[in-house]
Design a protein around this motif. Structure first.
Motif, PDB file in Angstrom:
ATOM      1  N   SER A  11       0.834  -1.203   0.000  1.00 13.64           N
ATOM      2  CA  SER A  11       0.000   0.000   0.000  1.00 13.64           C
ATOM      3  C   SER A  11       0.862   1.243   0.000  1.00 13.64           C
ATOM      4  O   SER A  11       0.520   2.250  -0.606  1.00 13.64           O
ATOM      5  CB  SER A  11      -0.935  -0.004   1.218  1.00 13.64           C
ATOM      6  OG  SER A  11      -0.165   0.032   2.424  1.00 13.64           O
ATOM      7  N   SER A  17      -9.619  -6.087  -2.584  1.00 14.77           N
ATOM      8  CA  SER A  17     -10.308  -5.352  -3.645  1.00 14.77           C
ATOM      9  C   SER A  17      -9.763  -3.947  -3.802  1.00 14.77           C
ATOM     10  O   SER A  17      -9.658  -3.428  -4.925  1.00 14.77           O
ATOM     11  CB  SER A  17     -11.812  -5.304  -3.347  1.00 14.77           C
ATOM     12  OG  SER A  17     -12.378  -6.593  -3.326  1.00 14.77           O
ATOM     13  N   GLU A  18      -9.402  -3.294  -2.672  1.00 14.79           N
ATOM     14  CA  GLU A  18      -8.866  -1.943  -2.755  1.00 14.79           C
ATOM     15  C   GLU A  18      -7.567  -1.926  -3.553  1.00 14.79           C
ATOM     16  O   GLU A  18      -7.297  -0.999  -4.326  1.00 14.79           O
ATOM     17  CB  GLU A  18      -8.623  -1.371  -1.354  1.00 14.79           C
ATOM     18  CG  GLU A  18      -9.868  -1.167  -0.518  1.00 14.79           C
ATOM     19  CD  GLU A  18     -10.386  -2.465   0.082  1.00 14.79           C
ATOM     20  OE1 GLU A  18      -9.708  -3.521  -0.075  1.00 14.79           O
ATOM     21  OE2 GLU A  18     -11.479  -2.446   0.690  1.00 14.79           O
ATOM     22  N   LYS A  24      -6.791  -0.178  -7.256  1.00 21.66           N
ATOM     23  CA  LYS A  24      -5.665   0.727  -7.473  1.00 21.66           C
ATOM     24  C   LYS A  24      -4.878   0.312  -8.714  1.00 21.66           C
ATOM     25  O   LYS A  24      -4.486   1.146  -9.532  1.00 21.66           O
ATOM     26  CB  LYS A  24      -4.755   0.728  -6.244  1.00 21.66           C
ATOM     27  CG  LYS A  24      -3.633   1.761  -6.304  1.00 21.66           C
ATOM     28  CD  LYS A  24      -4.189   3.175  -6.316  1.00 21.66           C
ATOM     29  CE  LYS A  24      -3.071   4.211  -6.307  1.00 21.66           C
ATOM     30  NZ  LYS A  24      -3.597   5.582  -6.308  1.00 21.66           N
TER      31      LYS A  24
END
Length: 491
Positions: A18, A58-59, A63
């Motif tokens: 992330s 899913s995030e 992205k």
């Protein structure tokens, strides 16, 4: 069972990934590039479920998807239902839509005559169903391409009565043609490598490859027009992107080597004709496919190549008879013919003949006769330039089949509308009848073509002194059924 160190690494993985996405706008970080590259792999084939792309949050997938272009998003959406849902995200597609079409809305102020324009942003997301902006983008792209193509096909050539810029329209739409060979087991072989040659009234498509399937196991050959779902504006369409297929013609290969279908041969190949407009070249020694050639007439070519489906050909809309001002002397009058004779690469004859007519007394055996070039009128006799032959090529070899050529016939009615159009292969053969021509001393050759709508009969004479053919006779026979359906008459 994972060790403590492995579990710790796995727990830290998502946080590290992330943080790696914090790249400057317009740039891709290494992790994003790696993620996009991994999408090309088949998730289900990964030996470790914890390492497959589907296991990413899913995030994180959203992205990664946000860095893809429209065509790549459509391809990713075909992987599975989960990817299809994520690849239809309104936020991603709104960004693509806005960058391409720049949608604006105008807010008028009460005390000002000026307008303030603001771009559509997050406010446009909550009130839209999932996939809304994806559908809007695709719909608007298709509409834009259709409008551009219509502008190109609108100008009509006064000689042929066909669109003047068909070549440009084909390029603008991203249209190409493929053939699909199906064998006895149901397996399909797609052949895409093709060479295009544009003429005044037709385009010749030649497929060649070193990996043709064995002829003995093949059952059918299907010709498709292929267009990208999202035509690219600045580059050639990608073969790996989402595309639409339109069935143009279907041929059965069981009767391919029938003696009546052979149209010519040279030292290496033998040509066989499959109507309408398809030629298959077979290696003589191996009796296997060397190449496939299609001659496609421009008349309604774009409609036939784009508006059909993968299983059904484009059906012409019902046509109402135009009505005919019946002349007491003529059955048909005021017709024009544009004739092209070529060998794929070079043109031997290109001519336009006007004021063609048929007397009612010449209607016989279900055909109306249009005499284009008469044996008696030598002022209309025309030479065929160059060597009459059909050029072919493969990856390593080239050749030319003599006395075989492609004929493009475009017959226009009295209003200048295409009435009978076709492009087909013909073979010139020596006539058995004696020459009755006083102006020429060479032998007479003939070539014929026939379909459900009419027949073409041509006579040529060979001049040994100049090593060329002369067209000395050309007659068109139009089916009375076609004429009656066109005009609502009763010949």
């Amino acid at each position: 069972m994972a060790t403590g160190r492995g579990a710790a690494a796995g727990a830290a993985g998502p946080r590290n990934r992330s943080r790696s996405f914090a790249a400057r706008p317009g740039e891709r970080s290494d992790a994003v590039n790696a993620g996009i590259k991994s999408l090309c792999l088949t998730p289900s084939t990964s030996p470790k479920a914890g390492l497959c792309v589907e296991s990413l949050p899913s995030e994180m997938l959203l992205k990664i998807f946000s860095y893809l272009d429209a065509a790549s998003l459509l391809s990713v959406g075909c992987v599975n239902k989960h990817f299809c849902h994520l690849a239809s995200d309104n936020g991603i597609w709104l960004k693509i839509y806005s960058s391409c079409f720049q949608p604006k809305r105008t807010i008028w102020k009460m005390k000002s005559e000026q307008a303030e324009t603001v771009s559509l942003g997050c406010a446009a997301l909550p009130d839209r169903k999932p996939g809304y902006w994806k559908k809007e983008y695709i719909s608007k792209q298709i509409t834009a391409v259709k409008a551009r193509v219509m502008r190109l096909v609108k100008p009509v050539d006064p000689y042929t009565g066909l669109p003047r810029k068909t070549k440009e329209a084909v390029k603008a739409s991203g249209l190409s043609w493929i053939i699909v060979l199906e064998d006895k087991s149901g397996m399909k072989h797609v052949m895409e490598k093709a060479k295009l040659s544009f003429k005044e009234a037709s385009v010749t498509v030649l497929w060649y490859s070193a990996d043709w399937p064995c002829l003995g196991i093949l059952t059918t050959l299907k010709l498709f027009g292929v267009t990208p779902l999202l035509p690219a504006h600045s580059r050639a369409p990608s073969r790996s992107g989402p595309r639409r297929r339109s069935l143009v013609a279907e041929y059965h290969l069981a009767d391919l080597t029938a003696g009546s279908a052979a149209v010519g041969a040279d030292k290496l190949v033998q040509l066989f004709s499959l109507d309408p407009g398809l030629l298959v070249g077979l290696w003589k020694e191996e009796n296997e496919i060397a190449f496939v050639m299609a001659s496609l007439h421009y008349h309604q070519l774009l409609e036939r190549s784009t508006l059909g489906s993968a299983t059904a050909r484009y059906a012409l809309p019902p046509r109402q008879p135009v009505g005919d001002d019946v002349d007491p002397e003529y059955g048909l009058h005021g017709y024009s013919l544009h004739l092209d004779v070529h060998g794929g690469s070079c043109t031997s004859l290109c001519g336009t003949f006007r004021s063609l007519f048929c007397r009612k007394g010449d209607i016989a055996d279900g055909y109306l006769k249009l005499t284009v070039v008469s044996l008696k009128d030598n002022t209309k006799h025309l030479p065929l330039t160059g060597t009459l032959g059909l050029a072919w090529e493969t990856d390593v070899l080239k050749g030319n089949v003599k006395d075989c050529c492609l004929m493009d016939v475009t017959l226009l009615d009295e209003t200048g509308k295409p009435f009978w159009c076709f492009s087909a292969s013909v073979h010139v053969k020596l006539s058995s009848k004696a020459s009755g021509l006083y102006d020429y001393t060479g032998p007479i050759y003939t070539t014929d073509y026939a379909d459900s709508e009419g027949k073409v009969c041509a006579e040529l004479v060979w001049l040994e002194e100049t090593k060329e053919y002369f067209l000395v006779g050309l007659v068109l026979y139009i089916s009375t059924t076609k004429v009656n359906n066109w005009y609502g008459t009763d010949y």
